[in-house]
Design an enzyme around this catalytic site. Structure first.
Site, short mmCIF file in Angstrom:
data_model
loop_
_atom_site.label_atom_id
_atom_site.label_comp_id
_atom_site.label_asym_id
_atom_site.label_seq_id
_atom_site.Cartn_x
_atom_site.Cartn_y
_atom_site.Cartn_z
N ASP A 113 42.93 41.05 28.31
CA ASP A 113 42.02 41.76 28.78
C ASP A 113 42.17 40.66 30.60
O ASP A 113 41.96 40.06 30.47
CB ASP A 113 40.79 42.48 28.43
CG ASP A 113 40.43 43.55 28.42
OD1 ASP A 113 41.54 44.13 28.29
OD2 ASP A 113 39.78 44.01 27.98
N LYS B 13 42.53 44.98 34.28
CA LYS B 13 42.18 45.60 35.60
C LYS B 13 42.62 44.29 36.54
O LYS B 13 41.21 43.88 36.10
CB LYS B 13 41.30 46.36 35.18
CG LYS B 13 41.33 47.26 34.70
CD LYS B 13 40.22 48.67 34.79
CE LYS B 13 39.94 49.31 34.19
NZ LYS B 13 38.98 49.07 33.41
N MET C 120 28.35 44.98 35.29
CA MET C 120 29.16 46.09 36.46
C MET C 120 28.57 46.48 37.48
O MET C 120 28.43 47.60 37.02
CB MET C 120 29.64 46.94 34.60
CG MET C 120 30.41 46.23 34.77
SD MET C 120 31.34 47.52 33.07
CE MET C 120 30.08 48.26 32.20
C1 LIG Z 1 33.69 45.31 30.93
S1 LIG Z 1 31.73 44.51 30.94
C2 LIG Z 1 32.46 43.35 29.88
C3 LIG Z 1 30.93 43.12 28.52
C4 LIG Z 1 31.89 41.45 27.65
N1 LIG Z 1 32.27 42.64 26.63
C5 LIG Z 1 30.38 40.48 27.22
O1 LIG Z 1 30.71 41.06 26.22
O2 LIG Z 1 30.21 39.97 28.36
C6 LIG Z 1 32.53 43.73 32.45
C7 LIG Z 1 31.07 42.83 32.89
O3 LIG Z 1 30.63 41.93 32.51
C8 LIG Z 1 30.23 41.05 32.73
N2 LIG Z 1 31.10 39.33 32.86
C9 LIG Z 1 31.89 39.59 31.95
N3 LIG Z 1 32.49 38.25 31.57
C10 LIG Z 1 31.36 37.65 33.04
C11 LIG Z 1 31.32 36.60 33.53
N4 LIG Z 1 32.37 35.32 33.68
N5 LIG Z 1 30.31 36.08 34.63
C12 LIG Z 1 29.41 36.96 35.08
N6 LIG Z 1 29.98 38.09 35.08
C13 LIG Z 1 30.62 38.49 33.48
C14 LIG Z 1 30.67 41.47 34.72
O4 LIG Z 1 29.07 41.76 34.55
C15 LIG Z 1 31.82 42.21 34.01
O5 LIG Z 1 31.22 43.14 35.03
#
Ligand SMILES: C[S@@+](CC[C@H](N)C(=O)[O-])C[C@H]1O[C@@H](n2cnc3c(N)ncnc32)[C@H](O)[C@@H]1O
Length: 240
Positions: free
Chosen positions: A35, A57, A170
């Site tokens: 991803d 995406k 998100m």
């Molecule tokens: C589809 S969700 C997936 C979350 C993921 N499974 C997790 O446990 O972190 C994606 C969201 O995770 C958050 N996110 C993931 N990585 C991030 C990062 N390095 N910095 C800030 N937000 C992050 C954001 O809110 C992003 O829109």
């Protein structure tokens, strides 16, 4: 040879924040489906013969639809391949990991899940912002800002009425609606921190109040992916 699916949490961004078990799974992969939030540095653990496919995406890149990702997993596994599905953070948290696992199982594929370090706590934590702190916060809610119908999650209003730390993933496209809800519950001075690209060299962080945060975010030109942390625990950031 029987193929299988291994769902692997890639961690929040910093490629060193993956588990040892996750690394070993990547090393064993015949096929790696990854991803946008999985750091591409992790692909280096895969063998030269491993097929590596980006299925995330990204603007300007053709998006692989979820049904096609599911089909790819099953097709490769039915050919006897070990398919590693590398997903940002933890594979079960807001990431459709369980849907992929169930689809594979329904098609007779063996599955394994290797948890990952989730961004929801790791991104605040590397910035020395705890989600709970004695005297400041007894609990936390972790919510998605945006539901599958692209609406604001209804639980945000319920969470805003509590004294818990509120962590929104998100949520950047819904920031003004989120702030409006907190203003309606007379919490316009509640502290809020937003961290984009947490754990990576490109990280941006701003801290303000519900009242001021939208201007700060605009000035810092912040967008997704970001973690929103709302509540009294944000006081401790000032003390750093
Ligand atoms: C589809 S969700 C997936 C979350 C993921 N499974 C997790 O446990 O972190 C994606 C969201 O995770 C958050 N996110 C993931 N990585 C991030 C990062 N390095 N910095 C800030 N937000 C992050 C954001 O809110 C992003 O829109």
């Amino acid at each position: 040879m029987k193929g299988k699916l291994i769902l692997v949490g890639a961690g929040p961004g910093d490629p060193e924040l993956i588990t040892l078990k996750g690394v070993k799974a990547i090393e064993s992969a015949d096929v790696l489906l990854y991803d946008a939030l999985a750091n591409e540095v992790l692909l280096n653990y895969a063998s030269n013969s491993c097929i590596k496919k980006f299925v995330g995406k990204k603007p300007s890149i053709h998006q692989t639809q979820q049904v096609d990702i599911n089909k790819l997993i099953v097709e490769y596994a039915q050919k006897g391949k070990t398919v590693v599905r590398l997903k940002g953070g933890d594979p079960y948290l807001f990431g459709r990991g369980h849907e992929e696992q169930v689809y594979a199982r329904e098609n007779g594929i063996d599955t394994e899940v290797i948890p990952g370090v989730s961004s929801f706590y790791a991104v605040p934590e590397v910035n020395q912002l705890p989600l709970t702190r004695r005297g400041l916060s007894e609990s936390f809610w972790v919510l998605t800002g945006t539901t599958k119908d692209l609406e604001l999650a209804k639980d945000i209003r319920r969470a805003a009425e509590s004294d818990a730390t509120i962590v929104v993933l998100m949520g950047m496209n819904k920031l003004s609606e989120i702030c409006d809800i907190f203003k309606e519950t007379e919490k316009s001075q509640t502290l809020i921190t937003i961290i984009q690209n947490g754990t990576l060299p490109s990280q941006k962080i701003v801290k303000g109040t519900i009242e001021s945060i939208q201007n700060l975010v605009k000035r810092a030109k912040m967008s997704n992916p970001a973690i929103i942390v709302i509540g009294e625990v944000n006081q401790v950031l000032e003390k750093l």
